[in-house]
Structures are given as C-alpha cells and as structure tokens.
Motif scaffolding. Structure first.
Motif, PDB file in Angstrom:
ATOM      1  N   LEU A 137       0.758  -1.205  -0.041  1.00  0.00           N
ATOM      2  CA  LEU A 137      -0.042  -0.004   0.159  1.00  0.00           C
ATOM      3  C   LEU A 137       1.178   0.955  -0.037  1.00  0.00           C
ATOM      4  O   LEU A 137       2.350   1.491   0.346  1.00  0.00           O
ATOM      5  CB  LEU A 137      -0.751  -0.073   1.214  1.00  0.00           C
ATOM      6  N   VAL A 182      -1.369   5.634   2.857  1.00  0.00           N
ATOM      7  CA  VAL A 182      -3.175   4.785   2.484  1.00  0.00           C
ATOM      8  C   VAL A 182      -3.108   3.567   3.689  1.00  0.00           C
ATOM      9  O   VAL A 182      -2.424   3.116   3.906  1.00  0.00           O
ATOM     10  CB  VAL A 182      -3.076   3.796   1.352  1.00  0.00           C
ATOM     11  N   LEU A 183      -4.548   4.210   4.359  1.00  0.00           N
ATOM     12  CA  LEU A 183      -4.913   3.395   5.872  1.00  0.00           C
ATOM     13  C   LEU A 183      -5.284   1.797   5.296  1.00  0.00           C
ATOM     14  O   LEU A 183      -5.779   1.460   4.578  1.00  0.00           O
ATOM     15  CB  LEU A 183      -6.101   4.120   6.337  1.00  0.00           C
ATOM     16  N   PRO A 223      -6.804  -1.179   6.887  1.00  0.00           N
ATOM     17  CA  PRO A 223      -6.991  -1.658   8.510  1.00  0.00           C
ATOM     18  C   PRO A 223      -6.454  -3.127   9.090  1.00  0.00           C
ATOM     19  O   PRO A 223      -6.792  -3.283  10.248  1.00  0.00           O
ATOM     20  CB  PRO A 223      -8.660  -1.775   8.135  1.00  0.00           C
ATOM     21  N   GLN A 224      -6.023  -3.910   7.626  1.00  0.00           N
ATOM     22  CA  GLN A 224      -6.186  -4.665   8.428  1.00  0.00           C
ATOM     23  C   GLN A 224      -4.317  -4.890   9.062  1.00  0.00           C
ATOM     24  O   GLN A 224      -4.387  -5.640  10.039  1.00  0.00           O
ATOM     25  CB  GLN A 224      -5.143  -6.083   7.226  1.00  0.00           C
ATOM     26  N   LYS A 260       1.049  -7.800  -0.836  1.00  0.00           N
ATOM     27  CA  LYS A 260       1.098  -8.910  -1.548  1.00  0.00           C
ATOM     28  C   LYS A 260       2.668  -9.781  -1.875  1.00  0.00           C
ATOM     29  O   LYS A 260       3.062  -8.651  -2.167  1.00  0.00           O
ATOM     30  CB  LYS A 260       0.118  -8.592  -2.514  1.00  0.00           C
ATOM     31  N   ASN A 300      -3.202  -2.255  -7.866  1.00  0.00           N
ATOM     32  CA  ASN A 300      -3.645  -0.733  -8.673  1.00  0.00           C
ATOM     33  C   ASN A 300      -2.903   0.472  -8.425  1.00  0.00           C
ATOM     34  O   ASN A 300      -3.064   0.434  -6.808  1.00  0.00           O
ATOM     35  CB  ASN A 300      -4.473  -0.939  -7.663  1.00  0.00           C
ATOM     36  N   VAL A 339      -3.684   3.100  -8.149  1.00  0.00           N
ATOM     37  CA  VAL A 339      -3.881   4.523  -7.184  1.00  0.00           C
ATOM     38  C   VAL A 339      -3.726   3.952  -5.709  1.00  0.00           C
ATOM     39  O   VAL A 339      -3.497   5.100  -5.027  1.00  0.00           O
ATOM     40  CB  VAL A 339      -6.114   4.036  -7.401  1.00  0.00           C
ATOM     41  N   ILE A 340      -3.480   3.069  -5.494  1.00  0.00           N
ATOM     42  CA  ILE A 340      -3.680   2.724  -3.806  1.00  0.00           C
ATOM     43  C   ILE A 340      -2.043   1.804  -3.732  1.00  0.00           C
ATOM     44  O   ILE A 340      -2.001   1.814  -1.997  1.00  0.00           O
ATOM     45  CB  ILE A 340      -4.868   2.429  -3.813  1.00  0.00           C
TER      46      ILE A 340
END
Lengths: 222, 76
Positions: B9, B13-14, B16-17, B40, B65, B67-68
């Motif tokens: 990430l 970008v937050l 949560p996991q 990943k 992606n 974007v993130i």
C-alpha cells in the motif's frame, strides 16, 4: 429501450438488477457473458452487477475489469453509453479506470450487511433525476470492500464538480467523506456500493430504488 | 526465471488489516510494534528473455492498482 447486464463468474446480483431493469422498461435485458467481446447493438444502459466476480481474487473487481467485455464497455462509455455499477460493479468500474479512486477493505474489517441511509447529493445526474437533492433514501449494503479511497485532489474535484451522487448519512465503512456513489466527469457512468435494485417493491421493505431505474430509463428514452 | 512482485500500500493509505495486526501483536504482549502494513507477494515464473518493460506493464495493468499500491520487482 434495450438494456444489458454483464455477467461475470461470481456475479450474484445480476438477476436482481435484471428484474429492476425489466420493471422499468417492460423488456428483459440482454444478459452478456464476460467473455463476449461486443455489447448488443442499440442498448441504452448497461449494468455491471454486484457479487464476487472471480472470488474477489487479487483485488475485488480487478480480474473482471480486465475481461474481454469490459473493453467494449469502456469504448461505448466513451461514446456516452450509460453504465451503472453496483457494489462489485462499482469496484469493477474503478478497476477498469471508468471511475476514479479505489474501494478498499472496510475500515472496521467487518462485512457490512444492513440497510443504510443515504443522502442524494446530486439529483441532476441521469441516474439520480428521480430524486431531489438532499433527500434521504434507504438502500441495503452488503460488502466487505466498500471503503472509498482517492487522493485529496480527486476528492475535491469530485465534490466540486458534483460527481458525488450519494453520501452515507453516517459512517458505514470508512469511505472518504462518506462517499457512497460517484458519477464520471461526463456523468454517464455511476458506481455505488449500496443496492438500489434490492429496494424496488414494498416486499423489499421499500421502493426507494425504483425511482433510480425509472428516472434513468426515462432519461435515455425508454 | 522466477520473479517476485511485492505489492504494498502506498504510504498514507490507511490499512485496516495492518492496524488489526498491530493491535493483535500488542494484545499478545509484544511491545514496541509501531506499525504493521499488509501487502502481497506474487511469484511469477516467466521466460528468461522476458523484457523488463513487459514485467513492468504486468504490474501496472493488473498486479498492482497504482491508485493505492506500489510495486517492487525482484528477480530471484
């Protein structure tokens, strides 16, 4: 008016949205398999349904967004075809680059499955013309990855250009600025996490969703 | 040729996991964990003459992606 629904392996709201489109148009939509390379001629609306396409492998919507039919959807969207993506469909449309931003795991990590209140932020889009701006509607949500993320500039642009169509009345999944649904810059593509197609008759607990389909199909000349 | 693609990430970008893992580690009594971020690892077996540009395109078009997420390619 002819309409179409894209079906991916793992779609599960394709039949629900087909019922909603048939109710609004009087004609059953074409069900288009993801491996097809062309959309039926003369359609006015294509729906990208909810579900768990490809088992949400890699990222929700990522693999569906790269399936053959999405090239046709992208081409037709550029020519003004109305594209409605709900839930997994919203994820597919962001992954396909038809809408900005991304949908990440819900901030609370929980799968959220309940009715939520939404505020109609922009009633001037072809998708929301059946509502009035500021009106509250209730739609069900059922998703794990509905946490809308975009950079601050994109969020400001969405707000400034009236591209935020629906906002959660209260936080649901951690979405930036409580965004529940957005339209493209040209206004012909809508993505939203809540399910209007699951709220189209009193037996569903309400019919707030019916006006979306009725308004949209009226706009495209059904 | 084996490739390892690390997808992470983007900063800011937050995650949560990652947050949940961080809390779980402190719940297990591990102190001093300031942050956890989940990414990943994708392992690819590709032809030896695969061009760097193609691998980069695979990452940009599908594996990450952008974007993130960021990605890093490692040749094993």
């Amino acid at each position: 008016m002819k309409t179409a629904v894209i079906v991916f392996p793992g779609s599960n709201c394709d039949r629900d949205i087909a019922v909603a489109l048939e109710q609004a148009t009087g004609t059953a939509p074409h069900m288009v398999w993801h491996r097809d390379t062309e959309l039926p001629a003369g359609i006015g609306v294509v729906a990208v349904p909810g579900g768990f396409s490809y088992g949400d492998y890699l990222r929700s919507g990522a693999l569906a967004a790269r399936s053959p039919i999405m090239t046709a959807v992208r081409e037709q969207a550029a020519r003004g075809l109305k594209v409605l993506g709900v839930c997994n469909g919203f994820q597919v449309l962001t992954e396909a680059g038809l809408l900005p931003g991304a949908l990440m795991r819900n901030a609370g990590l929980n799968f959220v499955c309940r009715d939520v209140a939404l505020t109609v932020e922009n009633a001037g889009t072809v998708f929301t013309r059946g509502y009035t701006a500021g009106e509250q509607v209730r739609f069900p949500v059922a998703h794990h990855d509905g946490n809308y993320v975009a950079d601050p500039e994109t969020l400001d642009r969405l707000e400034g250009e009236g591209q935020v169509a629906f906002r959660y009345a209260e936080p649901v999944n951690g979405s930036a600025r409580n965004i529940a649904g957005i339209v493209s810059a040209d206004g012909n593509v809508l993505g939203m996490m809540p399910h209007p197609e699951r709220r189209i008759e009193p037996a569903h607990g309400g019919d707030d969703g019916k006006r979306m389909f009725a308004g949209l199909l009226e706009a495209v000349g059904a | 040729m084996k490739l390892r693609i690390y997808v992470t990430l983007k900063p800011g970008v937050l995650d949560p996991q990652g947050k949940a893992i961080e809390h779980a580690l402190s719940g297990l009594g591990f102190s001093g964990v300031d942050s956890a971020r989940v990414g990943k690892l994708i392992e690819l077996e590709v032809a030896d003459d695969t061009a760097d540009a193609d691998v980069d395109a695979m990452c940009r078009q599908l594996l990450a992606n952008t974007v993130i997420e960021n990605y890093r390619i490692e040749r094993a």
